[in-house]
Enzyme design. Structure first.
Site, PDB file in Angstrom:
ATOM      1  N   SER A 156      42.033  58.382  27.877  1.00 43.60           N
ATOM      2  CA  SER A 156      41.251  59.284  28.717  1.00 43.60           C
ATOM      3  C   SER A 156      40.623  60.406  27.877  1.00 43.60           C
ATOM      4  O   SER A 156      39.901  60.125  26.919  1.00 43.60           O
ATOM      5  CB  SER A 156      42.142  59.829  29.838  1.00 43.60           C
ATOM      6  OG  SER A 156      41.382  60.496  30.818  1.00 43.60           O
ATOM      7  N   ASP A 251      36.634  53.572  38.173  1.00 39.69           N
ATOM      8  CA  ASP A 251      36.843  54.735  37.309  1.00 39.69           C
ATOM      9  C   ASP A 251      35.487  55.350  37.006  1.00 39.69           C
ATOM     10  O   ASP A 251      34.574  54.646  36.544  1.00 39.69           O
ATOM     11  CB  ASP A 251      37.529  54.288  36.011  1.00 39.69           C
ATOM     12  CG  ASP A 251      37.892  55.437  35.086  1.00 39.69           C
ATOM     13  OD1 ASP A 251      37.421  56.565  35.307  1.00 39.69           O
ATOM     14  OD2 ASP A 251      38.650  55.204  34.124  1.00 39.69           O
ATOM     15  N   HIS A 281      41.581  54.423  37.189  1.00 33.79           N
ATOM     16  CA  HIS A 281      41.861  55.196  35.985  1.00 33.79           C
ATOM     17  C   HIS A 281      43.366  55.456  35.864  1.00 33.79           C
ATOM     18  O   HIS A 281      44.010  55.939  36.789  1.00 33.79           O
ATOM     19  CB  HIS A 281      41.116  56.534  36.034  1.00 33.79           C
ATOM     20  CG  HIS A 281      41.228  57.325  34.772  1.00 33.79           C
ATOM     21  ND1 HIS A 281      40.525  57.014  33.632  1.00 33.79           N
ATOM     22  CD2 HIS A 281      41.975  58.419  34.449  1.00 33.79           C
ATOM     23  CE1 HIS A 281      40.817  57.869  32.677  1.00 33.79           C
ATOM     24  NE2 HIS A 281      41.710  58.734  33.143  1.00 33.79           N
TER      25      HIS A 281
END
Length: 314
Positions: A156, A251, A281
């Site tokens: 991320s 996502d 995500h």
């Protein structure tokens, strides 16, 4: 949605990142409840904490170093950078990632506890990561690490920082990194893709949270946003280390990862990309025992091993 993810998806609405302190409180509570990656069934990896020198005028940077029993002299190193929207996360929250990757990659992992936004917006976090990378190279002879086999990776926001580290190292005669492990990376502050603006209400992290994240991270910056903050802004991707990127289906970060992987390939960078359908995500964090998560986690480790041990099989 993948059938094994549906239940957890319903329990994990996208977080509101407008209040950093409140978001951190919720993140700590999730960690306490054991909802983060792999709190069971993990290999035992020796580890120790220390601090390393920060950049000019910056404080020392806490790190946690994982050294599997399987590594010997001239061990390769993964510099790991945790996720958390540039605002959340710490060394404890990265334990499972680092343990798994150290074991699967047969490598030393150095996990970075970088300064967080909004108290420390860009470039503080990147500077901390670069300082630790410099320390890894300088300390390699003392610790028996191979300075020619250093990879950088993260998930991320951590993957976005990892991509920024790779760009900085290329542009400033830094260490010759051999690999980038970019798991569901944050890459583009411009939010101009369909997924970045059109996925409100998806689990864990959605389009409104994406906007809030960038507002916090870039709050101390004026003028043009540099590619080291948002790697998709880099005009030239040639000469970067080989890369492995992933994206989750539902996502807001999906499309920018697709675009970045394509641009890396066009620039001649050896690149592998995997879009996991039916996922959201952080699916590999939230539901690590789901089949798709197990497959993803196994692939991360095998790909890292092959990059750091190119003459052997994972």
């Amino acid at each position: 949605m993948d059938v094994e993810l549906v239940e957890q998806a319903a329990l994990r609405p996208a977080d509101d990142l407008s209040d950093a302190a409140a978001a951190r409180g919720r993140d700590r509570e999730r960690a306490r409840q054991g909802t983060l990656l792999g709190l069971t069934e993990l290999p035992e990896i020796p580890r120790h904490d220390r601090t390393v020198p920060g950049g000019a005028g910056a404080p020392e940077v806490p790190v946690r170093i994982y050294v599997p029993d399987s590594v010997g002299a001239d061990a390769p190193v993964l510099l790991w950078i945790h996720g958390g929207a540039f605002m959340l996360g710490d060394l404890d929250g990265s334990d499972s990632w680092c343990t798994r990757l150290a074991a699967a990659g047969e490598c030393v992992v150095v996990s970075v506890d970088y300064r967080l936004a909004p108290e420390h917006p860009y470039p503080a976090g990147l500077q901390d990561c670069l300082a630790v990378l410099d320390w890894v190279v300088a300390a390699a002879p003392e610790h028996g690490w191979d300075p020619t086999r250093i990879a950088v990776g993260g998930s991320s926001a951590g993957a976005g920082l990892a991509a920024g580290v790779a760009l900085w190292a290329r542009d400033h005669d830094g260490p010759a990194l051999v690999f980038q492990l970019l798991i569901q990376p944050v890459l583009d502050d411009r939010r101009r893709t369909p997924s970045s603006t059109g996925l409100a209400g998806v689990p864990v992290f959605d389009s409104p949270a994406l906007e809030q994240m960038w507002r916090h991270y870039l709050s101390g910056w004026s003028g043009d946003v540099p590619p080291y903050a948002a790697p998709a802004r880099a005009e030239d991707l040639r000469g970067l280390p080989a890369a492995y990127l992933t994206a989750a289906d539902a996502d807001p970060l999906r499309d920018e990862a697709v675009e970045y992987a394509g641009r890396l390939t066009e620039a001649g960078v050896p690149t592998e990309f995997h879009l996991f359908p039916g996922t959201f995500h952080g699916f590999d964090v939230c539901v690590p025992d789901a089949g798709v998560s197990r497959r993803a986690l196994r692939e991360y480790g095998e790909t890292l091993h092959q990059a750091l041990h190119p003459l052997t099989r994972a």
